[in-house]
Design a protein around this motif. Structure first.
Motif, PDB file in Angstrom:
ATOM      1  N   ALA A  97     -24.700  -2.941  45.795  1.00 53.90           N
ATOM      2  CA  ALA A  97     -23.381  -3.103  46.431  1.00 53.90           C
ATOM      3  C   ALA A  97     -22.299  -3.286  45.376  1.00 53.90           C
ATOM      4  CB  ALA A  97     -23.411  -4.298  47.383  1.00 53.90           C
ATOM      5  N   LEU A  98     -22.583  -4.083  44.351  1.00 51.99           N
ATOM      6  CA  LEU A  98     -21.613  -4.281  43.274  1.00 51.99           C
ATOM      7  C   LEU A  98     -21.332  -2.982  42.533  1.00 51.99           C
ATOM      8  CD1 LEU A  98     -22.710  -7.705  41.750  1.00 51.99           C
ATOM      9  CD2 LEU A  98     -20.470  -7.135  42.705  1.00 51.99           C
ATOM     10  N   ASP A  99     -22.372  -2.172  42.365  1.00 55.68           N
ATOM     11  CA  ASP A  99     -22.204  -0.899  41.663  1.00 55.68           C
ATOM     12  C   ASP A  99     -21.252   0.029  42.392  1.00 55.68           C
ATOM     13  OD1 ASP A  99     -23.944  -1.788  39.746  1.00 55.68           O
ATOM     14  OD2 ASP A  99     -25.687  -0.712  40.524  1.00 55.68           O
ATOM     15  N   LYS A 100     -21.114  -0.163  43.707  1.00 55.49           N
ATOM     16  CA  LYS A 100     -20.194   0.662  44.504  1.00 55.49           C
ATOM     17  C   LYS A 100     -18.752   0.149  44.437  1.00 55.49           C
ATOM     18  CE  LYS A 100     -23.861   2.000  47.724  1.00 55.49           C
ATOM     19  NZ  LYS A 100     -24.380   1.870  49.120  1.00 55.49           N
ATOM     20  N   LYS A 101     -18.553  -0.925  43.682  1.00 60.75           N
ATOM     21  CA  LYS A 101     -17.220  -1.476  43.456  1.00 60.75           C
ATOM     22  C   LYS A 101     -16.456  -1.711  44.759  1.00 60.75           C
ATOM     23  CE  LYS A 101     -16.974   0.753  38.954  1.00 60.75           C
ATOM     24  NZ  LYS A 101     -16.264   1.703  38.081  1.00 60.75           N
ATOM     25  N   PRO A 102     -17.000  -2.549  45.613  1.00 59.15           N
ATOM     26  CA  PRO A 102     -16.318  -2.818  46.894  1.00 59.15           C
ATOM     27  C   PRO A 102     -15.053  -3.636  46.692  1.00 59.15           C
ATOM     28  CG  PRO A 102     -18.128  -4.335  46.587  1.00 59.15           C
ATOM     29  CD  PRO A 102     -18.205  -3.368  45.429  1.00 59.15           C
ATOM     30  N   ASP A 103     -14.228  -3.652  47.696  1.00 59.74           N
ATOM     31  CA  ASP A 103     -13.022  -4.477  47.661  1.00 59.74           C
ATOM     32  C   ASP A 103     -13.334  -5.922  48.035  1.00 59.74           C
ATOM     33  OD1 ASP A 103     -10.744  -2.481  47.179  1.00 59.74           O
ATOM     34  OD2 ASP A 103     -11.957  -1.534  48.725  1.00 59.74           O
ATOM     35  N   ALA A 104     -14.457  -6.134  48.717  1.00 60.64           N
ATOM     36  CA  ALA A 104     -14.924  -7.490  49.034  1.00 60.64           C
ATOM     37  C   ALA A 104     -16.400  -7.392  49.408  1.00 60.64           C
ATOM     38  CB  ALA A 104     -14.125  -8.092  50.185  1.00 60.64           C
ATOM     39  N   ILE A 105     -17.080  -8.541  49.353  1.00 59.03           N
ATOM     40  CA  ILE A 105     -18.512  -8.589  49.682  1.00 59.03           C
ATOM     41  C   ILE A 105     -18.748  -9.703  50.704  1.00 59.03           C
ATOM     42  CG2 ILE A 105     -20.813  -9.196  48.801  1.00 59.03           C
ATOM     43  CD1 ILE A 105     -20.112  -7.833  46.207  1.00 59.03           C
ATOM     44  N   GLY A 106     -19.560  -9.408  51.727  1.00 59.94           N
ATOM     45  CA  GLY A 106     -20.112 -10.431  52.605  1.00 59.94           C
ATOM     46  C   GLY A 106     -21.571 -10.617  52.237  1.00 59.94           C
ATOM     47  N   PHE A 107     -22.010 -11.863  52.047  1.00 57.96           N
ATOM     48  CA  PHE A 107     -23.365 -12.064  51.515  1.00 57.96           C
ATOM     49  C   PHE A 107     -24.031 -13.262  52.189  1.00 57.96           C
ATOM     50  CE2 PHE A 107     -26.188 -13.760  48.026  1.00 57.96           C
ATOM     51  CZ  PHE A 107     -27.138 -12.750  48.122  1.00 57.96           C
ATOM     52  N   ALA A 108     -25.255 -13.018  52.726  1.00 60.51           N
ATOM     53  CA  ALA A 108     -26.081 -14.092  53.292  1.00 60.51           C
ATOM     54  C   ALA A 108     -27.300 -14.251  52.395  1.00 60.51           C
ATOM     55  CB  ALA A 108     -26.506 -13.742  54.718  1.00 60.51           C
ATOM     56  N   ALA A 109     -27.350 -15.306  51.626  1.00 56.42           N
ATOM     57  CA  ALA A 109     -28.351 -15.438  50.575  1.00 56.42           C
ATOM     58  C   ALA A 109     -29.723 -15.838  51.111  1.00 56.42           C
ATOM     59  CB  ALA A 109     -27.884 -16.467  49.550  1.00 56.42           C
ATOM     60  N   LEU A 110     -30.747 -15.082  50.711  1.00 54.01           N
ATOM     61  CA  LEU A 110     -32.122 -15.508  50.962  1.00 54.01           C
ATOM     62  C   LEU A 110     -32.504 -16.646  50.030  1.00 54.01           C
ATOM     63  CD1 LEU A 110     -34.020 -12.130  51.460  1.00 54.01           C
ATOM     64  CD2 LEU A 110     -33.839 -13.995  53.100  1.00 54.01           C
ATOM     65  N   ASP A 111     -32.012 -16.592  48.828  1.00 54.95           N
ATOM     66  CA  ASP A 111     -32.255 -17.654  47.848  1.00 54.95           C
ATOM     67  C   ASP A 111     -30.890 -18.128  47.374  1.00 54.95           C
ATOM     68  OD1 ASP A 111     -32.638 -19.055  45.341  1.00 54.95           O
ATOM     69  OD2 ASP A 111     -34.695 -18.307  45.376  1.00 54.95           O
ATOM     70  N   SER A 112     -30.608 -19.399  47.623  1.00 56.00           N
ATOM     71  CA  SER A 112     -29.255 -19.902  47.372  1.00 56.00           C
ATOM     72  C   SER A 112     -28.898 -19.942  45.890  1.00 56.00           C
ATOM     73  CB  SER A 112     -29.095 -21.302  47.983  1.00 56.00           C
ATOM     74  OG  SER A 112     -30.014 -22.198  47.417  1.00 56.00           O
ATOM     75  N   GLN A 113     -29.873 -19.765  45.000  1.00 61.39           N
ATOM     76  CA  GLN A 113     -29.564 -19.813  43.573  1.00 61.39           C
ATOM     77  C   GLN A 113     -29.798 -18.483  42.855  1.00 61.39           C
ATOM     78  OE1 GLN A 113     -31.589 -23.106  41.746  1.00 61.39           O
ATOM     79  NE2 GLN A 113     -30.574 -24.626  43.017  1.00 61.39           N
ATOM     80  N   ALA A 114     -30.719 -17.673  43.374  1.00 59.45           N
ATOM     81  CA  ALA A 114     -31.116 -16.457  42.660  1.00 59.45           C
ATOM     82  C   ALA A 114     -29.970 -15.477  42.479  1.00 59.45           C
ATOM     83  CB  ALA A 114     -32.266 -15.771  43.407  1.00 59.45           C
ATOM     84  N   THR A 178     -35.996 -21.736  50.619  1.00 58.55           N
ATOM     85  CA  THR A 178     -35.072 -21.377  49.550  1.00 58.55           C
ATOM     86  C   THR A 178     -33.659 -21.122  50.068  1.00 58.55           C
ATOM     87  OG1 THR A 178     -35.763 -19.056  49.757  1.00 58.55           O
ATOM     88  CG2 THR A 178     -36.860 -20.391  48.080  1.00 58.55           C
ATOM     89  N   SER A 179     -33.532 -20.665  51.318  1.00 57.01           N
ATOM     90  CA  SER A 179     -32.192 -20.418  51.844  1.00 57.01           C
ATOM     91  C   SER A 179     -31.599 -21.710  52.392  1.00 57.01           C
ATOM     92  CB  SER A 179     -32.231 -19.363  52.952  1.00 57.01           C
ATOM     93  OG  SER A 179     -32.839 -19.885  54.111  1.00 57.01           O
ATOM     94  N   VAL A 180     -30.278 -21.748  52.481  1.00 55.03           N
ATOM     95  CA  VAL A 180     -29.616 -22.927  53.029  1.00 55.03           C
ATOM     96  C   VAL A 180     -29.993 -23.109  54.498  1.00 55.03           C
ATOM     97  CG1 VAL A 180     -27.376 -23.930  53.589  1.00 55.03           C
ATOM     98  CG2 VAL A 180     -27.716 -22.819  51.381  1.00 55.03           C
TER      99      VAL A 180
END
Length: 331
Positions: A97-114, A178-180
């Motif tokens: 997703a970052l490689d696609k250079k989005p204007d914003a990201i929505g993210f639900a973390a499976l691992d809150s630190q990874a 691991t997730s919140v």
């Protein structure tokens, strides 16, 4: 927060198109890929990476995200790993997703630190991040759209205690540690039982990754190890369905109280059939909607609330057909 110009979407169009073409399609998910520069659909782009895609819960989140995308005239993609235990797969998706250079990201973390290194990278590039469902151990996300999972799990604990008459042994099948969401629902349930119900003992907590087959096996093992078990709490859709299947396969219907979390056709059927007492449902459509809405506001440089409480409801056979609950559950 670094503001990003809406005009950037036109400049980014060509690279987004190439990135979309390079995607091997191996991830679970859907959504419109960004289009090439100069297309009529030259809109700001929000990449949404969820914890999963296979459960109806995530489809309902996607429904809300799509509604917001239409309302605010932005393009989104929505994807997640096949299993909620696939932390590495989700990190790969976030990188893509970052490689696609989005204007914003929505993210639900499976691992809150990874995900922290990638979130730091995104922040350095001025990409606003909105967390949803699960938060992360980071100050980088501008907002988190989620249920108060500790409070919701505490309500589930109260309902369980009431159903077993305030005494006896309980067990939990939790989706992960691991997730919140996994941690908060486990702790919210356990803390409520331990603080309010001295005659109830929690004898086992197992983690099934949100996979209903693994959760079924875990629940069967719990019943075998503790034949006097009074009830089991399943902390998400896959966990709860696993418990339901175990009780059904063991012919223990009526002997064990099942309380779940989330919704889905199998849980709804189990409640109507009397196999499950009830469950806590979030507002998944609202979670998806508020995530994209906050992402759009952040892209414009507008302020967003740090915590967006999307609410929760208890539902059982008595209120499952009410208008309020019908709007919050999903099949």
């Amino acid at each position: 927060m670094k503001k990003r110009s809406w005009l950037m979407s036109g400049i980014l169009g060509a690279s987004l198109f190439l990135a979309a073409c390079a995607d091997d399609g191996g991830s679970a998910g859907s959504g419109d890929a960004p289009e090439k520069e100069g297309s009529k659909d030259d809109k700001p782009y929000v990449a949404v990476v969820s914890k999963g895609f296979q459960h109806q819960f995530w489809q309902a989140v996607k429904q809300g995200a799509d509604q917001a995308a239409d309302e605010f005239d932005v393009k989104i993609t929505f994807e997640g790993p096949e299993s909620e235990s696939q932390v590495d797969k989700q990190i790969e998706m976030l990188q893509a997703a970052l490689d696609k250079k989005p204007d914003a990201i929505g993210f639900a973390a499976l691992d809150s630190q990874a995900a922290s290194p990638l979130l730091t990278d995104a922040d350095g590039k001025g990409i606003p991040i909105i967390a949803f469902d699960s938060g992360v151990d980071s100050e980088i996300p501008l907002a988190t759209a989620s249920t108060d999972n500790k409070a919701a799990a505490a309500l589930a604990a109260d309902k369980m205690a009431e159903a077993i008459g305030g005494k006896g042994k309980l067990a939990l099948v939790v989706h992960d540690q691991t997730s919140v969401t996994g941690v908060d629902r486990r702790d919210g349930f356990v803390d409520q039982i331990e603080s309010k119900y001295p005659d109830i003992e929690i004898v086992d907590i197992q983690y099934g990754g949100g996979d209903h087959l693994k959760s079924t096996d875990l629940a069967k093992a719990m019943v075998s190890a503790h034949p006097d078990l009074k009830g089991i709490f399943g902390s998400n859709e896959g966990s709860a369905i696993g418990v339901v299947n175990a009780v059904r396969e063991l012919n223990k219907s009526g002997d064990l109280v099942i309380v779940g979390f989330d919704s889905g056709k199998q849980q709804i059927d189990a409640i109507k059939d009397g196999l499950m007492v009830g469950a806590v449902t979030q507002n998944p459509v609202g979670i998806g909607y508020e995530t994209v809405k906050a992402a759009v506001a952040a892209m414009k440089g507008e302020s967003v609330e740090k915590t967006i409480d999307t609410g929760f409801y208890w539902y059982d056979k008595d209120n499952i057909d009410s208008d309020e609950i019908k709007a919050a559950i999903y099949e």
